[in-house]
Design a protein around this motif. Structure first.
Motif, mmCIF file in Angstrom:
data_model
loop_
_atom_site.group_PDB
_atom_site.id
_atom_site.type_symbol
_atom_site.label_atom_id
_atom_site.label_comp_id
_atom_site.label_asym_id
_atom_site.label_seq_id
_atom_site.Cartn_x
_atom_site.Cartn_y
_atom_site.Cartn_z
ATOM 1 N N TRP A 33 19.200 3.850 -9.572
ATOM 2 C CA TRP A 33 19.031 3.052 -10.670
ATOM 3 C C TRP A 33 17.662 2.927 -10.178
ATOM 4 N N PRO A 34 17.001 1.937 -9.082
ATOM 5 C CA PRO A 34 15.948 1.912 -8.426
ATOM 6 C C PRO A 34 14.718 2.829 -8.303
ATOM 7 N N GLY A 35 15.017 4.050 -8.270
ATOM 8 C CA GLY A 35 14.911 5.216 -8.141
ATOM 9 C C GLY A 35 14.328 5.917 -9.484
ATOM 10 N N GLU A 36 14.887 5.782 -10.229
ATOM 11 C CA GLU A 36 14.400 6.203 -11.601
ATOM 12 C C GLU A 36 13.888 4.983 -12.343
ATOM 13 N N LEU A 37 13.592 3.691 -12.139
ATOM 14 C CA LEU A 37 13.184 3.016 -12.687
ATOM 15 C C LEU A 37 11.529 2.501 -11.842
ATOM 16 N N ILE A 38 11.002 2.980 -10.483
ATOM 17 C CA ILE A 38 10.011 3.017 -9.730
ATOM 18 C C ILE A 38 9.303 4.571 -10.476
ATOM 19 N N GLU A 39 9.801 5.049 -10.042
ATOM 20 C CA GLU A 39 9.608 6.745 -11.034
ATOM 21 C C GLU A 39 8.749 7.253 -12.430
ATOM 22 N N ARG A 40 9.436 6.003 -13.604
ATOM 23 C CA ARG A 40 9.011 5.958 -14.915
ATOM 24 C C ARG A 40 8.021 4.750 -14.394
ATOM 25 N N ARG B 160 7.705 -15.715 -8.278
ATOM 26 C CA ARG B 160 7.357 -15.225 -9.728
ATOM 27 C C ARG B 160 8.310 -13.837 -9.989
ATOM 28 N N ASP B 161 8.650 -13.756 -11.378
ATOM 29 C CA ASP B 161 9.482 -12.947 -12.440
ATOM 30 C C ASP B 161 8.018 -12.234 -12.574
ATOM 31 N N VAL B 162 8.312 -10.416 -12.334
ATOM 32 C CA VAL B 162 7.256 -9.575 -13.579
ATOM 33 C C VAL B 162 8.344 -9.057 -14.407
ATOM 34 N N PRO B 163 7.957 -8.566 -15.160
ATOM 35 C CA PRO B 163 8.419 -7.551 -15.744
ATOM 36 C C PRO B 163 8.048 -6.420 -14.956
ATOM 37 N N LEU B 164 8.657 -5.609 -14.978
ATOM 38 C CA LEU B 164 8.127 -4.751 -14.078
ATOM 39 C C LEU B 164 6.931 -3.562 -14.605
ATOM 40 N N ALA B 165 6.974 -3.308 -15.825
ATOM 41 C CA ALA B 165 6.760 -2.680 -16.589
ATOM 42 C C ALA B 165 5.280 -3.336 -16.917
ATOM 43 N N GLN B 166 5.335 -4.318 -16.191
ATOM 44 C CA GLN B 166 3.381 -4.935 -15.995
ATOM 45 C C GLN B 166 2.784 -5.052 -14.754
ATOM 46 N N LEU B 167 4.170 -4.850 -13.503
ATOM 47 C CA LEU B 167 3.866 -4.925 -11.809
ATOM 48 C C LEU B 167 3.068 -3.920 -11.702
ATOM 49 N N ARG B 168 2.069 -4.500 -10.814
ATOM 50 C CA ARG B 168 0.993 -4.127 -9.840
ATOM 51 C C ARG B 168 0.565 -4.786 -8.899
ATOM 52 N N PHE C 97 10.941 -1.238 1.419
ATOM 53 C CA PHE C 97 9.153 -1.100 2.238
ATOM 54 C C PHE C 97 8.768 -0.671 0.432
ATOM 55 N N LEU C 98 7.125 -1.289 1.027
ATOM 56 C CA LEU C 98 6.045 -1.117 0.153
ATOM 57 C C LEU C 98 4.962 -0.061 0.099
ATOM 58 N N LEU C 99 4.620 1.046 0.385
ATOM 59 C CA LEU C 99 3.683 1.838 1.095
ATOM 60 C C LEU C 99 1.957 2.115 0.432
ATOM 61 N N VAL C 100 1.544 1.389 0.500
ATOM 62 C CA VAL C 100 -0.044 1.814 -0.588
ATOM 63 C C VAL C 100 -0.971 2.930 0.701
ATOM 64 N N MET C 101 -1.526 4.136 -0.311
ATOM 65 C CA MET C 101 -1.676 4.903 0.377
ATOM 66 C C MET C 101 -3.814 4.919 -0.387
ATOM 67 N N ARG C 102 -4.229 4.735 1.246
ATOM 68 C CA ARG C 102 -5.714 5.145 0.447
ATOM 69 C C ARG C 102 -6.466 5.652 -0.743
ATOM 70 N N SER C 103 -5.387 6.443 -1.332
ATOM 71 C CA SER C 103 -5.374 8.084 -2.502
ATOM 72 C C SER C 103 -5.317 6.391 -3.506
ATOM 73 N N GLY C 104 -4.847 5.785 -3.346
ATOM 74 C CA GLY C 104 -4.142 4.784 -4.564
ATOM 75 C C GLY C 104 -3.031 4.972 -4.862
ATOM 76 N N THR C 105 -2.135 5.937 -4.296
ATOM 77 C CA THR C 105 -0.847 5.850 -4.926
ATOM 78 C C THR C 105 0.332 4.782 -3.528
ATOM 79 N N VAL C 106 1.292 4.662 -5.024
ATOM 80 C CA VAL C 106 2.182 3.643 -4.123
ATOM 81 C C VAL C 106 3.639 4.470 -4.243
ATOM 82 N N ARG C 107 4.003 4.429 -2.925
ATOM 83 C CA ARG C 107 5.753 4.964 -2.997
ATOM 84 C C ARG C 107 6.428 3.629 -2.590
#
Length: 251
Positions: A147-154, A28-36, A116-126
């Motif tokens: 550039w991935p970092g810029e998109l992720i932090e945005r 599935r392709d998801v627009p990054l702005a809509q990624l959950r 990796f994608l890490l999910v914190m108990r606080s709800g933070t995503v890293r």
């Protein structure tokens, strides 16, 4: 989930997109702005890691206590970061190679698969990329990670470039990881040790007292399980675990 055909060519990507692969074989392709986070439910790593004789990279599957399943890694450095994530009580979910990010930069389509994608108990995503420190001076690597970092932090998620940790910490956590899975020790034995631990005592003292008529080292596994679980803490960074390690109760 119905399969969605990925674009055969990458020229159609005009806005940042995350492509996610699922266990049923669909993509599935998801627009990054809509990624959950829910988009990663029942997902699998973007690449299937295979160990082949003669490969320069050290890859495999790690049996994670956090996920209750296997998590792939492609190098010893990735395994070290994965081990620390599994040990971190604030981490509740771990995804390896969670997606392929695609965007257009200066007229060129670029793609990247985070480690990796890490999910914190606080709800933070890293989102974490693992790269040896020796390669972080390479302009090509710098650009590929930037550039991935810029998109992720945005997007409102955290971004981490990880190059290693203190060797003593890693060795201590590797040792404790042998006690990471439930059932390695009887629960009643671990709970009995927890009730009798005195905050601030040295490990050797605790072992002798908990062992009673047994050999002191027979009481050690329960203490290791409590340290892995985070119910006990001690200095893991500056010195190897030993009988002089001071135990602290948490919670």
């Amino acid at each position: 989930m119905a399969a969605e055909r990925p674009s055969k060519g990458r020229t159609k990507h005009t806005s940042p997109t995350a492509s996610i692969r699922y266990m049923d074989g669909s993509t599935r392709d998801v627009p990054l702005a809509q990624l959950r986070l829910r988009d990663f439910s029942e997902s699998e790593p973007w690449r299937r890691v295979r160990s082949i004789h003669g490969m320069k990279h050290y890859s495999g599957d790690y049996a994670s206590a956090t996920t209750g399943g296997q998590v792939v890694y492609e190098s010893r450095l990735e395994l070290a970061r994965l081990l620390l994530a599994d040990f971190d009580p604030s981490v509740c979910r771990i995804f390896a190679q969670p997606c392929r990010m695609v965007t257009r930069i200066d007229g060129r389509v670029r793609s990247h698969v985070p480690d990796f994608l890490l999910v914190m108990r606080s709800g933070t995503v890293r989102v974490v990329n693992v790269k040896p420190a020796s390669r972080l001076q390479d302009p090509t690597v710098i650009q590929a990670l930037a550039w991935p970092g810029e998109l992720i932090e945005r997007h409102g998620w955290e971004y981490e470039i990880w190059s290693g940790a203190a060797p003593t910490l890693l060795e201590n956590v590797r040792f404790l990881a042998g006690y990471r899975h439930p059932g390695v020790l009887p629960d009643d034995e671990v709970e009995r040790a927890w009730r009798k631990i005195v905050d601030g005592e040295e490990m050797a003292v605790a072992e002798r007292r908990l062992a009673g008529n047994r050999k002191p080292e027979e009481a050690r596994p329960a203490l290791m399980a409590l340290l892995w679980a985070g119910r006990l803490t001690t200095d893991l960074t500056s010195r190897p675990l030993s009988g002089e390690s001071v135990l602290r109760r948490r919670g």
